[in-house]
Design an enzyme around this catalytic site. Structure first.
Site, PDB file in Angstrom:
ATOM      1  N   HIS A   1      -7.398  -0.401   5.981  1.00  0.00           N
ATOM      2  CA  HIS A   1      -6.303   0.456   6.477  1.00  0.00           C
ATOM      3  C   HIS A   1      -6.096   1.589   5.458  1.00  0.00           C
ATOM      4  O   HIS A   1      -6.098   2.768   5.811  1.00  0.00           O
ATOM      5  CB  HIS A   1      -5.054  -0.396   6.652  1.00  0.00           C
ATOM      6  CG  HIS A   1      -3.813   0.361   7.006  1.00  0.00           C
ATOM      7  ND1 HIS A   1      -3.642   0.987   8.214  1.00  0.00           N
ATOM      8  CD2 HIS A   1      -2.671   0.581   6.299  1.00  0.00           C
ATOM      9  CE1 HIS A   1      -2.447   1.567   8.236  1.00  0.00           C
ATOM     10  NE2 HIS A   1      -1.837   1.341   7.090  1.00  0.00           N
TER      11      HIS A   1
ATOM     12  N   HIS B   1       0.847  -1.198   0.000  1.00  0.00           N
ATOM     13  CA  HIS B   1       0.000   0.000   0.000  1.00  0.00           C
ATOM     14  C   HIS B   1       0.882   1.248   0.000  1.00  0.00           C
ATOM     15  O   HIS B   1       2.093   1.154   0.130  1.00  0.00           O
ATOM     16  CB  HIS B   1      -0.990   0.003   1.178  1.00  0.00           C
ATOM     17  CG  HIS B   1      -0.373   0.127   2.535  1.00  0.00           C
ATOM     18  ND1 HIS B   1       0.472  -0.825   3.068  1.00  0.00           N
ATOM     19  CD2 HIS B   1      -0.465   1.099   3.490  1.00  0.00           C
ATOM     20  CE1 HIS B   1       0.850  -0.455   4.275  1.00  0.00           C
ATOM     21  NE2 HIS B   1       0.311   0.718   4.557  1.00  0.00           N
TER      22      HIS B   1
ATOM     23  N   HIS C   1       5.049  -4.684  10.796  1.00  0.00           N
ATOM     24  CA  HIS C   1       5.473  -3.970  12.010  1.00  0.00           C
ATOM     25  C   HIS C   1       5.617  -4.922  13.191  1.00  0.00           C
ATOM     26  O   HIS C   1       4.876  -5.908  13.295  1.00  0.00           O
ATOM     27  CB  HIS C   1       4.453  -2.895  12.405  1.00  0.00           C
ATOM     28  CG  HIS C   1       4.437  -1.703  11.505  1.00  0.00           C
ATOM     29  ND1 HIS C   1       5.282  -0.629  11.684  1.00  0.00           N
ATOM     30  CD2 HIS C   1       3.676  -1.419  10.424  1.00  0.00           C
ATOM     31  CE1 HIS C   1       5.036   0.275  10.745  1.00  0.00           C
ATOM     32  NE2 HIS C   1       4.071  -0.179   9.963  1.00  0.00           N
TER      33      HIS C   1
ATOM     34  N   ASP D   1       0.069  -3.814   6.455  1.00  0.00           N
ATOM     35  CA  ASP D   1      -0.532  -3.235   7.661  1.00  0.00           C
ATOM     36  C   ASP D   1      -2.003  -3.630   7.825  1.00  0.00           C
ATOM     37  O   ASP D   1      -2.778  -2.880   8.434  1.00  0.00           O
ATOM     38  CB  ASP D   1      -0.453  -1.697   7.621  1.00  0.00           C
ATOM     39  CG  ASP D   1       0.962  -1.178   7.817  1.00  0.00           C
ATOM     40  OD1 ASP D   1       1.867  -1.983   8.103  1.00  0.00           O
ATOM     41  OD2 ASP D   1       1.150   0.053   7.673  1.00  0.00           O
TER      42      ASP D   1
ATOM     43  N   ASP E   1       6.152   4.684   4.835  1.00  0.00           N
ATOM     44  CA  ASP E   1       7.055   3.717   5.486  1.00  0.00           C
ATOM     45  C   ASP E   1       7.023   2.350   4.795  1.00  0.00           C
ATOM     46  O   ASP E   1       7.630   1.394   5.272  1.00  0.00           O
ATOM     47  CB  ASP E   1       6.746   3.604   6.989  1.00  0.00           C
ATOM     48  CG  ASP E   1       5.347   3.101   7.282  1.00  0.00           C
ATOM     49  OD1 ASP E   1       4.410   3.492   6.559  1.00  0.00           O
ATOM     50  OD2 ASP E   1       5.175   2.308   8.227  1.00  0.00           O
ATOM     51  N   HIS E   2       6.333   2.282   3.661  1.00  0.00           N
ATOM     52  CA  HIS E   2       6.321   1.055   2.841  1.00  0.00           C
ATOM     53  C   HIS E   2       6.893   1.285   1.443  1.00  0.00           C
ATOM     54  O   HIS E   2       7.213   0.329   0.749  1.00  0.00           O
ATOM     55  CB  HIS E   2       4.891   0.502   2.736  1.00  0.00           C
ATOM     56  CG  HIS E   2       4.339   0.106   4.075  1.00  0.00           C
ATOM     57  ND1 HIS E   2       4.182  -1.201   4.464  1.00  0.00           N
ATOM     58  CD2 HIS E   2       3.965   0.865   5.141  1.00  0.00           C
ATOM     59  CE1 HIS E   2       3.732  -1.235   5.723  1.00  0.00           C
ATOM     60  NE2 HIS E   2       3.587   0.011   6.129  1.00  0.00           N
TER      61      HIS E   2
ATOM     62  N   HIS F   1       1.545   3.916   1.919  1.00  0.00           N
ATOM     63  CA  HIS F   1       2.147   4.690   3.020  1.00  0.00           C
ATOM     64  C   HIS F   1       3.664   4.788   2.883  1.00  0.00           C
ATOM     65  O   HIS F   1       4.320   3.840   2.460  1.00  0.00           O
ATOM     66  CB  HIS F   1       1.762   4.083   4.374  1.00  0.00           C
ATOM     67  CG  HIS F   1       0.354   4.422   4.784  1.00  0.00           C
ATOM     68  ND1 HIS F   1      -0.363   3.690   5.698  1.00  0.00           N
ATOM     69  CD2 HIS F   1      -0.461   5.436   4.392  1.00  0.00           C
ATOM     70  CE1 HIS F   1      -1.563   4.234   5.862  1.00  0.00           C
ATOM     71  NE2 HIS F   1      -1.644   5.292   5.076  1.00  0.00           N
TER      72      HIS F   1
END
Ligand SMILES: [Zn+2]
Length: 259
Positions: free
Chosen positions: A111, A55, A171, A133, A59-60, A57
């Site tokens: 999410h 996805h 995570h 996530d 941090d991905h 975000h």
């Protein structure tokens, strides 16, 4: 032989790396940072051939551009034009063959709306799931773009995978998730056993992942809205009696945001 290892990134992200020790070909999932991946590849003398994205975000995806230009890796991800650098857009039901492995694409919105998961039905005789996530060990992602019903439906899709499926999420949130789970089901013996075993892993500096679908079914509150004890906790918290399973899910998802 295929190996799967976690490359730690940021404070608590895991970038999963799948690689063949003979061919030295490697694939990473959700590289939010490039440098830890480059260090890992160099250390193991690997060549990055593919990148999978779950996805949008940061941090991905933040390591994508640098890794792509450095290794000329092919990038696969959700059909979201806002993610720069995807070469192959994926949709639910698509099948991929990469590094001699087959991946099935599952759409798991909630999410985020673009969230997808990668399911390998048989990787070294065991099914594996890379779910970003959406499903966490002992928990699930926050609802940023979808709604509770959408996320619950996505989690139900993952919960229906074979119980032996190994779950690789993005995570290390497990201990905080299990503390919340214990507030909801203080008398669930499988949950209490899991807290003991996962906390000793953390004390030894080890990841609590991968988990399994069977473990999640037994102890993850977001897959347990049918549990009378959990439902009673949600009813007490919300001040509403007779919550349905869907309402219970919405109550505990919201409660977790403030726990
Ligand atoms: Zn996210």
């Amino acid at each position: 032989m295929l190996t799967i290892e976690a490359i730690p990134a940021f404070d608590d992200n895991y970038i999963w790396c799948l690689y063949h020790s003979v061919s030295k070909q490697a694939l990473v999932v959700d590289p939010g940072e490039a440098l830890p991946v480059m260090d890992f590849l160099e250390q193991h003398q690997l060549q990055l051939s593919h990148i999978l994205i779950t996805h949008h975000h940061y941090d991905h995806v933040n390591g994508l551009a640098l890794l792509k230009s450095h290794y000329h890796a092919q990038v696969y991800g959700p059909h979201n034009p806002n993610i720069d650098g995807i070469d192959h857009y994926l949709n639910a039901g698509d099948q991929l063959q990469l590094l001699g492995l087959s991946f099935e694409i599952l759409a798991v919105p909630g999410h985020t709306l673009d969230h997808i998961a990668y399911f390998c039905p048989e990787l070294a005789q065991q099914p594996r799931l890379f779910c970003g996530d959406t499903l966490f060990a002992g928990g699930c992602g926050r609802i940023f773009e979808g709604d509770a019903a959408m996320l619950q439906n996505s989690l139900a899709q993952l919960a229906a995978l074979p119980p032996a499926t190994l779950v690789y999420c993005a995570h290390e949130y497990t201990m905080a998730n299990l503390a919340f789970a214990k507030a909801l089901e203080p008398n669930n013996p499988q949950l209490l056993a899991r807290i003991a075993s996962d906390s000793s892993k953390r004390q030894a500096g080890l990841p609590t992942l991968p988990s399994t679908i069977a473990t999640e079914l037994a102890s993850n509150p977001f897959l347990r809205c049918h549990s009378p004890e959990l439902r009673q906790s949600a009813q007490q918290h919300s001040g509403h009696n007779e919550l349905s399973e869907a309402e219970t899910f919405a109550v505990i998802r919201e409660w977790k945001n403030h726990f």
